[in-house]
Motif scaffolding. Structure first.
Motif, PDB file in Angstrom:
ATOM      1  N   ILE A 140      55.227  87.433 102.297  1.00  0.00           N
ATOM      2  CA  ILE A 140      56.498  87.245 101.598  1.00  0.00           C
ATOM      3  C   ILE A 140      56.420  87.759 100.157  1.00  0.00           C
ATOM      4  CG2 ILE A 140      58.092  85.495 100.689  1.00  0.00           C
ATOM      5  CD1 ILE A 140      57.560  83.908 103.256  1.00  0.00           C
ATOM      6  N   LEU A 141      55.307  87.512  99.472  1.00  0.00           N
ATOM      7  CA  LEU A 141      55.186  87.945  98.085  1.00  0.00           C
ATOM      8  C   LEU A 141      55.055  89.461  97.970  1.00  0.00           C
ATOM      9  CD1 LEU A 141      52.926  85.093  96.699  1.00  0.00           C
ATOM     10  CD2 LEU A 141      55.298  85.552  96.064  1.00  0.00           C
ATOM     11  N   ALA A 146      57.840  94.736  96.694  1.00  0.00           N
ATOM     12  CA  ALA A 146      58.377  96.053  97.066  1.00  0.00           C
ATOM     13  C   ALA A 146      59.890  96.104  96.869  1.00  0.00           C
ATOM     14  CB  ALA A 146      58.022  96.367  98.515  1.00  0.00           C
ATOM     15  N   LEU A 147      60.576  95.015  97.188  1.00  0.00           N
ATOM     16  CA  LEU A 147      62.023  94.966  97.013  1.00  0.00           C
ATOM     17  C   LEU A 147      62.394  94.990  95.535  1.00  0.00           C
ATOM     18  CD1 LEU A 147      62.883  92.373  99.811  1.00  0.00           C
ATOM     19  CD2 LEU A 147      63.799  94.706  99.666  1.00  0.00           C
ATOM     20  N   GLN A 293      55.294  77.000  90.007  1.00  0.00           N
ATOM     21  CA  GLN A 293      56.731  76.792  90.219  1.00  0.00           C
ATOM     22  C   GLN A 293      57.443  78.140  90.337  1.00  0.00           C
ATOM     23  OE1 GLN A 293      58.066  73.898  90.786  1.00  0.00           O
ATOM     24  NE2 GLN A 293      57.040  72.300  89.618  1.00  0.00           N
ATOM     25  N   THR A 294      57.038  79.105  89.512  1.00  0.00           N
ATOM     26  CA  THR A 294      57.636  80.443  89.578  1.00  0.00           C
ATOM     27  C   THR A 294      57.375  81.080  90.935  1.00  0.00           C
ATOM     28  OG1 THR A 294      57.401  80.745  87.187  1.00  0.00           O
ATOM     29  CG2 THR A 294      57.661  82.744  88.531  1.00  0.00           C
ATOM     30  N   ILE A 295      56.145  80.964  91.412  1.00  0.00           N
ATOM     31  CA  ILE A 295      55.807  81.522  92.733  1.00  0.00           C
ATOM     32  C   ILE A 295      56.654  80.871  93.812  1.00  0.00           C
ATOM     33  CG2 ILE A 295      53.991  81.695  94.477  1.00  0.00           C
ATOM     34  CD1 ILE A 295      51.986  81.920  92.153  1.00  0.00           C
ATOM     35  N   LEU A 296      56.838  79.566  93.717  1.00  0.00           N
ATOM     36  CA  LEU A 296      57.678  78.869  94.697  1.00  0.00           C
ATOM     37  C   LEU A 296      59.093  79.432  94.690  1.00  0.00           C
ATOM     38  CD1 LEU A 296      58.345  76.618  96.721  1.00  0.00           C
ATOM     39  CD2 LEU A 296      58.730  75.089  94.766  1.00  0.00           C
ATOM     40  N   ARG A 297      59.640  79.685  93.501  1.00  0.00           N
ATOM     41  CA  ARG A 297      61.004  80.217  93.413  1.00  0.00           C
ATOM     42  C   ARG A 297      61.094  81.608  94.051  1.00  0.00           C
ATOM     43  NH1 ARG A 297      60.834  77.724  88.264  1.00  0.00           N
ATOM     44  NH2 ARG A 297      60.345  79.718  87.235  1.00  0.00           N
ATOM     45  N   VAL A 298      60.079  82.424  93.837  1.00  0.00           N
ATOM     46  CA  VAL A 298      60.068  83.766  94.431  1.00  0.00           C
ATOM     47  C   VAL A 298      60.013  83.662  95.949  1.00  0.00           C
ATOM     48  CG1 VAL A 298      58.775  85.917  94.652  1.00  0.00           C
ATOM     49  CG2 VAL A 298      59.031  84.840  92.404  1.00  0.00           C
ATOM     50  N   ILE A 299      59.132  82.825  96.445  1.00  0.00           N
ATOM     51  CA  ILE A 299      59.015  82.651  97.900  1.00  0.00           C
ATOM     52  C   ILE A 299      60.325  82.128  98.469  1.00  0.00           C
ATOM     53  CG2 ILE A 299      57.852  81.351  99.727  1.00  0.00           C
ATOM     54  CD1 ILE A 299      55.323  81.418  98.001  1.00  0.00           C
ATOM     55  N   GLU A 301      63.277  82.594  97.372  1.00  0.00           N
ATOM     56  CA  GLU A 301      64.301  83.642  97.345  1.00  0.00           C
ATOM     57  C   GLU A 301      64.116  84.655  98.469  1.00  0.00           C
ATOM     58  OE1 GLU A 301      65.945  87.188  94.355  1.00  0.00           O
ATOM     59  OE2 GLU A 301      64.512  85.681  93.619  1.00  0.00           O
ATOM     60  N   TYR A 302      62.867  84.979  98.783  1.00  0.00           N
ATOM     61  CA  TYR A 302      62.609  86.063  99.736  1.00  0.00           C
ATOM     62  C   TYR A 302      62.178  85.581 101.121  1.00  0.00           C
ATOM     63  CZ  TYR A 302      62.973  89.248  95.787  1.00  0.00           C
ATOM     64  OH  TYR A 302      63.444  89.970  94.710  1.00  0.00           O
ATOM     65  N   ASP A 303      62.001  84.282 101.280  1.00  0.00           N
ATOM     66  CA  ASP A 303      61.677  83.723 102.594  1.00  0.00           C
ATOM     67  C   ASP A 303      62.988  83.513 103.342  1.00  0.00           C
ATOM     68  OD1 ASP A 303      60.639  82.435 104.791  1.00  0.00           O
ATOM     69  OD2 ASP A 303      60.146  80.574 103.740  1.00  0.00           O
ATOM     70  N   ASP A 304      63.447  84.555 104.035  1.00  0.00           N
ATOM     71  CA  ASP A 304      64.789  84.560 104.624  1.00  0.00           C
ATOM     72  C   ASP A 304      65.040  83.353 105.526  1.00  0.00           C
ATOM     73  OD1 ASP A 304      65.247  86.939 103.332  1.00  0.00           O
ATOM     74  OD2 ASP A 304      64.630  88.167 105.044  1.00  0.00           O
TER      75      ASP A 304
END
Length: 330
Positions: A140-141, A146-147, A293-299, A301-304
């Motif tokens: 996911i990261l 890439a996105l 916490q930042t990593i959680l937010r990224v995951i 967002e992109y964990d469809d």
């Protein structure tokens, strides 16, 4: 004969206080994967005299990460190495665990030599092998990177093959895949064979504003048990970090780790040792927690499918075990 009996009796009596003292020490049950790199440290730890460290160490070998978490939840073991995101999700179901850093070593994207020094865009039309499945932080990261950086979706531009890490290494060497997103120690073996690290997790984190290392895995233990055995927990964490500190500086120690020397040929030892040392955490405190916490937010967002995060929006502060084993708390 009488003298021999008296000598034997004296020796038995001499050893009794030590044996009795050991029996009074708390027992710490560690769940460990039979094939995991944690065995490298534990090969040293199990040689410790209980009287010196203040506890009796009992290792419980298990066959999979799922078996580890089941054993921890069921009370068959006291501590395991696990994922902080898994532990955080358990808090949503009133199953509370503590987390303390063990390793910052994460997945690495390794490419065939023809793709050396190219960006992730070079995977367009290529076959990408990924360790595990879609529901893992690495995938996911890297997809998020890439996105964000190139507006390309590796799920769309590549043919993806999910497989176990040993299989990915074989596929890459045979030319059946062009790159592999795999676990750190398998990546180290590949790079030792002149395969190129296209991206590391730190590259990914940097793109999201995280400039320092963040723990990927850590010691997990039940909150209630940890509160009741704080002295035991801290004694073990202190010893654990001390062993890894020695492994980071003393090359000769590695020669006596059977789970390391018997599994890997001598030619890859330097690469594995270097990667292991790079993954030893050096910080723990509010700044690290904010990065998590930042990593959680990224995951999130992109964990469809929200497979990894579910209803988790933030990491509970009660997740973080606090002590000074890692030195300054930032």
């Amino acid at each position: 004969m009488r003298i021999a009996v008296l000598i034997s009796l004296f020796l038995v009596l001499l050893l009794l206080p030590t044996a009795h003292a050991s029996s009074q020490l708390p027992v710490l049950r560690i769940g460990v994967l039979t094939y995991g790199t944690l065995n490298w440290e534990l090969d040293i730890a199990k040689q410790d005299a209980p009287e010196d460290v203040g506890y009796q160490l009992e290792l419980v070998p298990l066959g999979s990460p799922q078996a580890l978490t089941i054993a921890l939840q069921g009370g068959a073991v006291d501590m395991i190495i696990g994922d902080w995101l898994w532990a955080a999700r358990q808090h949503l179901h009133q199953r509370e665990f503590y987390f303390y850093p063990y390793s910052t070593a994460a997945g690495t994207l390794v490419a065939s030599p023809v793709l050396s020094n190219q960006s992730i865009k070079a995977l367009d039309g290529k076959t990408l092998g990924i360790a595990g499945g879609k529901a893992n932080k690495n995938y996911i990261l890297y997809r998020a990177y890439a996105l964000k950086q190139f507006n390309v979706d590796i799920a769309s531009i590549t043919t993806i093959k999910f497989a176990a890490p040993p299989m990915l290494n074989s596929l890459l060497k045979r030319g059946d895949i062009d790159a592999a997103l795999t676990f750190w120690h398998y990546a180290a073996v590949l790079t030792n064979d002149n395969y190129t690290p296209m991206l590391t997790m730190q590259d990914i984190l940097n793109s999201f504003g995280i400039q320092k290392e963040v723990p990927v895995l850590g010691w997990l233990f039940k909150r209630e048990w940890g509160d009741q055995h704080a002295e035991l927990v801290n004694a073990f964490l202190q010893r654990s970090f001390a062993i890894r500190s020695m492994l980071s500086k003393q090359d000769d120690m590695w020669k006596n780790i059977d789970s390391f020397t018997s599994k890997y040929p001598a030619s890859v030892h330097p690469a594995l040792i270097s990667a292991y040392r790079a993954g030893i955490p050096t910080r723990w405190g509010p700044a690290t927690w904010q990065d998590m916490q930042t990593i959680l937010r990224v995951i999130k967002e992109y964990d469809d499918a929200q497979t990894l995060t579910g209803q988790l929006d933030t990491l509970p502060t009660s997740l973080f075990w606090q002590n000074t084993v890692l030195g300054s708390h930032e």
